[in-house]
Motif scaffolding. Structure first.
Motif, PDB file in Angstrom:
ATOM      1  N   VAL A  31      -1.060  14.493   2.176  1.00 52.81           N
ATOM      2  CA  VAL A  31      -0.747  13.413   1.048  1.00 52.81           C
ATOM      3  C   VAL A  31       0.112  12.465   1.275  1.00 52.81           C
ATOM      4  O   VAL A  31       0.300  11.444   0.855  1.00 52.81           O
ATOM      5  N   GLU A  32       1.485  13.114   1.815  1.00 56.33           N
ATOM      6  CA  GLU A  32       2.583  12.162   2.180  1.00 56.33           C
ATOM      7  C   GLU A  32       2.302  11.007   3.270  1.00 56.33           C
ATOM      8  O   GLU A  32       2.805   9.988   3.246  1.00 56.33           O
ATOM      9  N   GLU A  33       1.522  11.664   4.225  1.00 55.17           N
ATOM     10  CA  GLU A  33       1.107  10.802   5.206  1.00 55.17           C
ATOM     11  C   GLU A  33       0.202   9.881   4.683  1.00 55.17           C
ATOM     12  O   GLU A  33       0.262   8.505   5.239  1.00 55.17           O
ATOM     13  N   TRP A  34      -0.580   9.809   3.947  1.00 57.94           N
ATOM     14  CA  TRP A  34      -1.759   8.990   3.412  1.00 57.94           C
ATOM     15  C   TRP A  34      -1.080   7.929   2.549  1.00 57.94           C
ATOM     16  O   TRP A  34      -1.203   6.861   2.707  1.00 57.94           O
ATOM     17  N   TRP A  58       1.081   2.614   1.509  1.00 59.84           N
ATOM     18  CA  TRP A  58       2.323   1.874   0.818  1.00 59.84           C
ATOM     19  C   TRP A  58       3.484   1.956   1.811  1.00 59.84           C
ATOM     20  O   TRP A  58       4.649   2.661   1.735  1.00 59.84           O
ATOM     21  N   ARG A  59       3.549   0.976   3.004  1.00 56.21           N
ATOM     22  CA  ARG A  59       4.330   1.350   4.007  1.00 56.21           C
ATOM     23  C   ARG A  59       5.853   0.673   3.734  1.00 56.21           C
ATOM     24  O   ARG A  59       6.716   0.951   4.192  1.00 56.21           O
ATOM     25  N   ASN A  60       5.794  -0.532   2.614  1.00 52.86           N
ATOM     26  CA  ASN A  60       6.925  -0.928   2.318  1.00 52.86           C
ATOM     27  C   ASN A  60       7.645  -0.491   1.236  1.00 52.86           C
ATOM     28  O   ASN A  60       8.710  -1.010   0.534  1.00 52.86           O
ATOM     29  N   SER A  61       7.115   0.718   0.554  1.00 54.10           N
ATOM     30  CA  SER A  61       7.646   1.439  -0.557  1.00 54.10           C
ATOM     31  C   SER A  61       8.914   2.316  -0.349  1.00 54.10           C
ATOM     32  O   SER A  61       8.860   2.984   0.560  1.00 54.10           O
ATOM     33  N   ASN A  62      10.083   1.767  -0.708  1.00 50.40           N
ATOM     34  CA  ASN A  62      11.207   2.655  -0.634  1.00 50.40           C
ATOM     35  C   ASN A  62      11.189   4.075  -1.293  1.00 50.40           C
ATOM     36  O   ASN A  62      11.577   5.047  -0.922  1.00 50.40           O
ATOM     37  N   PHE A  63      10.442   4.005  -2.354  1.00 49.79           N
ATOM     38  CA  PHE A  63      10.181   5.147  -3.141  1.00 49.79           C
ATOM     39  C   PHE A  63       9.505   6.551  -2.231  1.00 49.79           C
ATOM     40  O   PHE A  63       9.735   7.481  -2.244  1.00 49.79           O
ATOM     41  N   ILE A  64       8.643   5.683  -1.469  1.00 49.24           N
ATOM     42  CA  ILE A  64       7.832   6.646  -0.827  1.00 49.24           C
ATOM     43  C   ILE A  64       8.370   6.842   0.629  1.00 49.24           C
ATOM     44  O   ILE A  64       8.267   8.298   1.231  1.00 49.24           O
ATOM     45  N   ASN A  65       9.103   6.073   1.107  1.00 51.05           N
ATOM     46  CA  ASN A  65       9.454   6.108   2.632  1.00 51.05           C
ATOM     47  C   ASN A  65      10.936   6.229   2.815  1.00 51.05           C
ATOM     48  O   ASN A  65      11.435   6.728   4.049  1.00 51.05           O
ATOM     49  N   LYS A  66      11.745   5.714   1.805  1.00 55.93           N
ATOM     50  CA  LYS A  66      12.985   5.789   2.349  1.00 55.93           C
ATOM     51  C   LYS A  66      13.829   7.251   2.213  1.00 55.93           C
ATOM     52  O   LYS A  66      13.436   7.883   1.283  1.00 55.93           O
ATOM     53  N   GLN A  67      14.523   7.691   3.406  1.00 55.11           N
ATOM     54  CA  GLN A  67      14.742   9.038   3.273  1.00 55.11           C
ATOM     55  C   GLN A  67      16.342   8.891   3.151  1.00 55.11           C
ATOM     56  O   GLN A  67      17.178   8.163   3.535  1.00 55.11           O
ATOM     57  N   TYR A  68      16.631  10.097   2.320  1.00 58.28           N
ATOM     58  CA  TYR A  68      18.125  10.534   1.950  1.00 58.28           C
ATOM     59  C   TYR A  68      18.334  11.695   2.637  1.00 58.28           C
ATOM     60  O   TYR A  68      17.624  12.559   2.608  1.00 58.28           O
ATOM     61  N   PHE A 128       9.751  10.450  -3.328  1.00 56.00           N
ATOM     62  CA  PHE A 128       8.352  10.639  -3.601  1.00 56.00           C
ATOM     63  C   PHE A 128       8.140  12.235  -3.290  1.00 56.00           C
ATOM     64  O   PHE A 128       7.420  12.962  -4.040  1.00 56.00           O
ATOM     65  N   ARG A 129       8.730  12.655  -2.105  1.00 59.87           N
ATOM     66  CA  ARG A 129       8.559  13.942  -1.946  1.00 59.87           C
ATOM     67  C   ARG A 129       8.947  15.008  -2.952  1.00 59.87           C
ATOM     68  O   ARG A 129       8.212  15.839  -3.104  1.00 59.87           O
ATOM     69  N   LEU A 130      10.166  14.731  -3.205  1.00 56.35           N
ATOM     70  CA  LEU A 130      10.901  15.391  -4.134  1.00 56.35           C
ATOM     71  C   LEU A 130      10.027  15.506  -5.362  1.00 56.35           C
ATOM     72  O   LEU A 130       9.893  16.769  -6.194  1.00 56.35           O
ATOM     73  N   LEU A 131       9.540  14.384  -5.983  1.00 58.23           N
ATOM     74  CA  LEU A 131       8.699  14.375  -7.081  1.00 58.23           C
ATOM     75  C   LEU A 131       7.313  14.904  -6.996  1.00 58.23           C
ATOM     76  O   LEU A 131       6.794  16.012  -7.844  1.00 58.23           O
ATOM     77  N   TRP A 132       6.377  14.583  -6.021  1.00 57.88           N
ATOM     78  CA  TRP A 132       5.121  15.101  -5.688  1.00 57.88           C
ATOM     79  C   TRP A 132       5.139  16.575  -5.565  1.00 57.88           C
ATOM     80  O   TRP A 132       4.432  17.190  -6.044  1.00 57.88           O
ATOM     81  N   ARG A 133       5.962  17.272  -4.667  1.00 62.35           N
ATOM     82  CA  ARG A 133       6.076  18.634  -4.410  1.00 62.35           C
ATOM     83  C   ARG A 133       6.511  19.378  -5.720  1.00 62.35           C
ATOM     84  O   ARG A 133       5.841  20.415  -5.919  1.00 62.35           O
ATOM     85  N   THR A 134       7.541  18.874  -6.445  1.00 66.52           N
ATOM     86  CA  THR A 134       7.734  19.566  -7.325  1.00 66.52           C
ATOM     87  C   THR A 134       6.819  19.740  -8.491  1.00 66.52           C
ATOM     88  O   THR A 134       6.383  20.636  -9.076  1.00 66.52           O
ATOM     89  N   CYS A 135       6.281  18.562  -8.870  1.00 62.46           N
ATOM     90  CA  CYS A 135       4.993  18.610  -9.704  1.00 62.46           C
ATOM     91  C   CYS A 135       3.815  19.521  -9.460  1.00 62.46           C
ATOM     92  O   CYS A 135       3.210  20.163 -10.156  1.00 62.46           O
ATOM     93  N   PHE A 136       3.532  19.565  -8.086  1.00 60.13           N
ATOM     94  CA  PHE A 136       2.589  20.395  -7.703  1.00 60.13           C
ATOM     95  C   PHE A 136       2.782  21.728  -7.943  1.00 60.13           C
ATOM     96  O   PHE A 136       1.942  22.522  -8.251  1.00 60.13           O
ATOM     97  N   VAL A 137       4.129  22.038  -7.656  1.00 63.05           N
ATOM     98  CA  VAL A 137       4.401  23.661  -7.906  1.00 63.05           C
ATOM     99  C   VAL A 137       4.440  23.902  -9.133  1.00 63.05           C
ATOM    100  O   VAL A 137       3.803  25.045  -9.665  1.00 63.05           O
ATOM    101  N   ILE A 138       4.924  22.873 -10.297  1.00 59.92           N
ATOM    102  CA  ILE A 138       4.674  23.336 -11.525  1.00 59.92           C
ATOM    103  C   ILE A 138       3.303  23.516 -12.116  1.00 59.92           C
ATOM    104  O   ILE A 138       3.238  24.292 -12.893  1.00 59.92           O
ATOM    105  N   PHE A 139       2.534  22.469 -11.612  1.00 58.95           N
ATOM    106  CA  PHE A 139       0.914  22.669 -11.973  1.00 58.95           C
ATOM    107  C   PHE A 139       0.495  23.747 -11.538  1.00 58.95           C
ATOM    108  O   PHE A 139      -0.152  24.604 -12.178  1.00 58.95           O
TER     109      PHE A 139
END
Length: 313
Positions: free
Chosen positions: A181-184, A189-199, A214-225
């Motif tokens: 999902v994250e690679e897709w 959306w190559r220019n999206s900081n929400f998806i690509n910017k790393q902290y 994006f990783r933090l939000l998407w993976r957390t939502c997946f586990v909750i679901f």
């Protein structure tokens, strides 16, 4: 189950499968441990004089509510067996983590052969010993049959091993989906900081951890679901049968057979071609039967005074 979900939210932030190899080893050791304990307790129960050895034909039609129930149970059992082949979903991902030389595919072929052989030995042994110990009343989870069986501490250790194993198994099966999902999304959306910017987050005892919002939000939502679904539908054997039926045919049978035919240039309508397609057809019928039986099992349980977030099986 909520505690399990919280633990998975934390582990799911690990970037990829390469970094959870140690968790996979721990899960494998735990699986071997509780299987061995269950096998040993089953043998001990089976050799007792009052052990119920069951009947040749299993649970009789007269012992179930409807004549069709036994058929559904048999089909569901096929789904549970098919779930044993769910490793095919992560086989390529695991192969990608292997160092070479020797060639990755050769190492993986040897590992798969040994793994399937050991798994088959344990499945057959535990299944046969469990039936010898409890007969027609053998529980879906063998360890639950030893609730009042000494030594209690050994059963507790086995249950702890199961929990630890499931923590690792969840990650092994989820990480490839996370990566896909994250690679897709990253490529779309190559220019999206929400998806690509790393902290970079420094964790004590682990070191720097690379995160994206994006990783933090998407993976957390997946586990909750998935946690909510498992709490709403706590029908372990039935759900496992559904998952096994859905994954078995396409990922373990159909695609590998089609790739083999193309790679080895098997001639259409040759004997090998016919045998391979016959195998594929038979496995499709088995998967379909397993799916129907498992869904019927879920429906039957929902009709038995089911209350969301309260009923357990």
């Amino acid at each position: 189950m909520v505690i399990f979900g919280v633990v998975q939210i934390i582990f799911s932030q690990i970037p990829d499968l390469h970094e959870v190899w140690w968790l996979s080893i721990v899960a494998a050791v735990m699986s071997f441990s509780y299987s061995s304990i269950g096998l040993g307790l089953g043998i001990g129960k089976a050799v007792e004089k009052h052990a119920d050895y069951g009947s040749l034909k299993g649970v009789g039609i007269r012992d179930v509510f409807h004549d069709a129930d036994k058929t559904w149970s048999v089909f569901q059992a096929l789904g549970n067996i098919a779930f044993a082949y769910s490793f095919s979903m992560v086989l390529i991902e695991i192969q990608d983590t292997i160092k070479s030389p020797p060639a990755e595919n050769k190492t993986m072929k040897k590992a798969t052969t040994i793994g399937v052989a050991v798994t088959t030995l344990f499945y057959l042994s535990v299944g046969c010993v469990g039936y010898a110990a409890f007969g027609d009343n053998a529980p879906g989870n063998l360890l639950t049959g030893f609730g009042f069986y000494n030594p209690f501490w050994l059963v507790d250790i086995a249950n702890i091993c199961i929990v630890i194993h499931l923590v690792g198994a969840y990650q092994v099966f989820s990480q490839p989906l996370f990566a896909f999902v994250e690679e897709w999304c990253s490529s779309k959306w190559r220019n999206s900081n929400f998806i690509n910017k790393q902290y970079t987050v420094k964790l004590p005892g682990y070191g720097p951890l690379e995160l994206t919002l994006f990783r933090l939000l998407w993976r957390t939502c997946f586990v909750i679901f998935t946690t909510l679904v498992s709490m709403i539908l706590p029908f372990f054997n039935d759900i496992m049968g559904i998952l096994g039926a859905l994954a078995f045919f396409p990922l373990t049978v159909y695609f590998p057979i089609q790739m083999y035919i193309v790679q080895h240039k098997v001639k259409p309508w040759s004997r090998k071609w016919l045998i391979l397609h016959l195998l594929s057809t038979v496995c499709f019928i088995v998967s379909l039967a397993a799916l129907v039986g498992s869904v019927a099992g879920v429906v039957a349980r929902l009709q038995q005074n089911y209350k969301p977030f309260k009923t357990t099986y």
